[in-house]
Design an enzyme around this catalytic site. Structure first.
Site, PDB file in Angstrom:
ATOM      1  N   GLY A   6      44.179  38.582  34.530  1.00 40.94           N
ATOM      2  CA  GLY A   6      43.035  38.946  33.700  1.00 40.94           C
ATOM      3  C   GLY A   6      42.888  40.450  33.668  1.00 40.94           C
ATOM      4  N   GLY A   7      41.949  40.915  32.897  1.00 41.40           N
ATOM      5  CA  GLY A   7      41.693  42.339  32.775  1.00 41.40           C
ATOM      6  C   GLY A   7      40.879  42.871  33.945  1.00 41.40           C
ATOM      7  N   LYS A  32      38.728  37.969  38.164  1.00 38.66           N
ATOM      8  CA  LYS A  32      39.933  37.305  38.660  1.00 38.66           C
ATOM      9  C   LYS A  32      39.980  37.233  40.188  1.00 38.66           C
ATOM     10  CE  LYS A  32      42.755  41.418  37.873  1.00 38.66           C
ATOM     11  NZ  LYS A  32      41.664  42.270  37.412  1.00 38.66           N
ATOM     12  N   SER A  33      39.577  38.283  40.883  1.00 37.22           N
ATOM     13  CA  SER A  33      39.594  38.247  42.349  1.00 37.22           C
ATOM     14  C   SER A  33      38.592  37.230  42.882  1.00 37.22           C
ATOM     15  CB  SER A  33      39.285  39.628  42.932  1.00 37.22           C
ATOM     16  OG  SER A  33      40.320  40.532  42.625  1.00 37.22           O
ATOM     17  N   ALA A  84      47.539  44.353  48.619  1.00 35.08           N
ATOM     18  CA  ALA A  84      48.895  44.832  48.351  1.00 35.08           C
ATOM     19  C   ALA A  84      48.861  46.080  47.497  1.00 35.08           C
ATOM     20  CB  ALA A  84      49.680  43.743  47.623  1.00 35.08           C
ATOM     21  N   HIS A  90      34.778  43.807  48.446  1.00 32.82           N
ATOM     22  CA  HIS A  90      35.677  42.649  48.523  1.00 32.82           C
ATOM     23  C   HIS A  90      35.591  41.987  49.890  1.00 32.82           C
ATOM     24  CE1 HIS A  90      38.384  42.434  44.903  1.00 32.82           C
ATOM     25  NE2 HIS A  90      37.740  43.559  44.658  1.00 32.82           N
ATOM     26  N   GLU A 121      33.142  42.028  52.081  1.00 33.97           N
ATOM     27  CA  GLU A 121      31.839  41.393  52.287  1.00 33.97           C
ATOM     28  C   GLU A 121      31.730  40.066  51.551  1.00 33.97           C
ATOM     29  OE1 GLU A 121      29.077  44.458  51.172  1.00 33.97           O
ATOM     30  OE2 GLU A 121      29.248  45.445  53.130  1.00 33.97           O
ATOM     31  N   ARG A 180      34.219  37.936  51.183  1.00 35.66           N
ATOM     32  CA  ARG A 180      35.103  36.956  51.814  1.00 35.66           C
ATOM     33  C   ARG A 180      34.540  36.526  53.162  1.00 35.66           C
ATOM     34  NH1 ARG A 180      38.953  41.007  50.269  1.00 35.66           N
ATOM     35  NH2 ARG A 180      39.191  41.571  52.453  1.00 35.66           N
ATOM     36  N   GLU A 224      45.421  42.030  55.563  1.00 35.75           N
ATOM     37  CA  GLU A 224      46.592  42.870  55.814  1.00 35.75           C
ATOM     38  C   GLU A 224      46.743  43.812  54.636  1.00 35.75           C
ATOM     39  OE1 GLU A 224      50.284  41.592  57.322  1.00 35.75           O
ATOM     40  OE2 GLU A 224      49.442  39.762  58.195  1.00 35.75           O
TER      41      GLU A 224
END
Length: 173
Positions: free
Chosen positions: A7-8, A13-14, A32, A48, A50, A52, A59
């Site tokens: 997606g844009g 998307k995440s 990554a 991100h 917070e 999860r 990693e």
């Protein structure tokens, strides 16, 4: 389950990719790409993290193939666009002839594709969809767009599903 989520920018998307693992406590989250040292990037990473579960392990590496290959549980890779940037950055190839860049990227990509194909654990990979807009004015933008298109196609070939996210809505392709 092997899923490519595309997606844009800021499409959701995440968040969607993370939602595919809501029942899993021990997910390896692979950030990554290059590590940036600025306040905006740090804030993005913090947001991100917070979002999860605390049980997820993060990693920060571009060795996507290595992490997937050694994983004993679910893996979420976010994202192939930043991975590609790190691959080209680390090799210092942004100004190299296109054929040289492609050869290097395809070698690295083959490792990722093989790891995804061989994986026996769930793998979700997030990527950017950059081929829907205008042709970038700069060579590096055109190179990135073209290379990422190849990355997305090859990874999609070994995935069970591809999800396109637009404005927070998901279309399974």
């Amino acid at each position: 389950m092997k899923v490519l989520v595309t997606g844009g920018v800021r499409s959701g998307k995440s968040r969607h990719a993370e939602s595919l693992f809501t029942a899993d406590d021990a997910v390896t989250y692979v950030a990554a790409g290059p590590v940036y040292d600025d306040a905006d990037w740090a804030a993005r990473i913090t947001a991100h993290r917070e979002r999860r579960p605390a049980t997820w392990r993060t990693e920060e590496t571009r060795d996507v193939a290595g992490v997937i290959g050694s994983a004993g549980g679910p893996v979420l890779v976010d994202c192939l666009g930043t991975w590609l940037t790190a691959v080209v950055d680390e090799a210092g190839l942004w100004d190299a002839p296109v054929g040289e860049v492609q050869e290097h990227v395809l070698g690295e990509l083959a490792r990722v594709v093989a790891a995804v194909a061989a994986s026996t654990v769930p793998v979700v990979l997030v990527t950017n969809e950059v081929g829907l807009g205008v042709v970038p004015a700069e060579r590096s933008g055109r190179l990135f767009r073209d290379l990422l298109g190849t990355v997305n196609q090859q990874v999609a070939e070994v995935c069970d599903e591809v999800h396109l996210v637009v404005a927070g809505r998901v279309l399974r392709l």
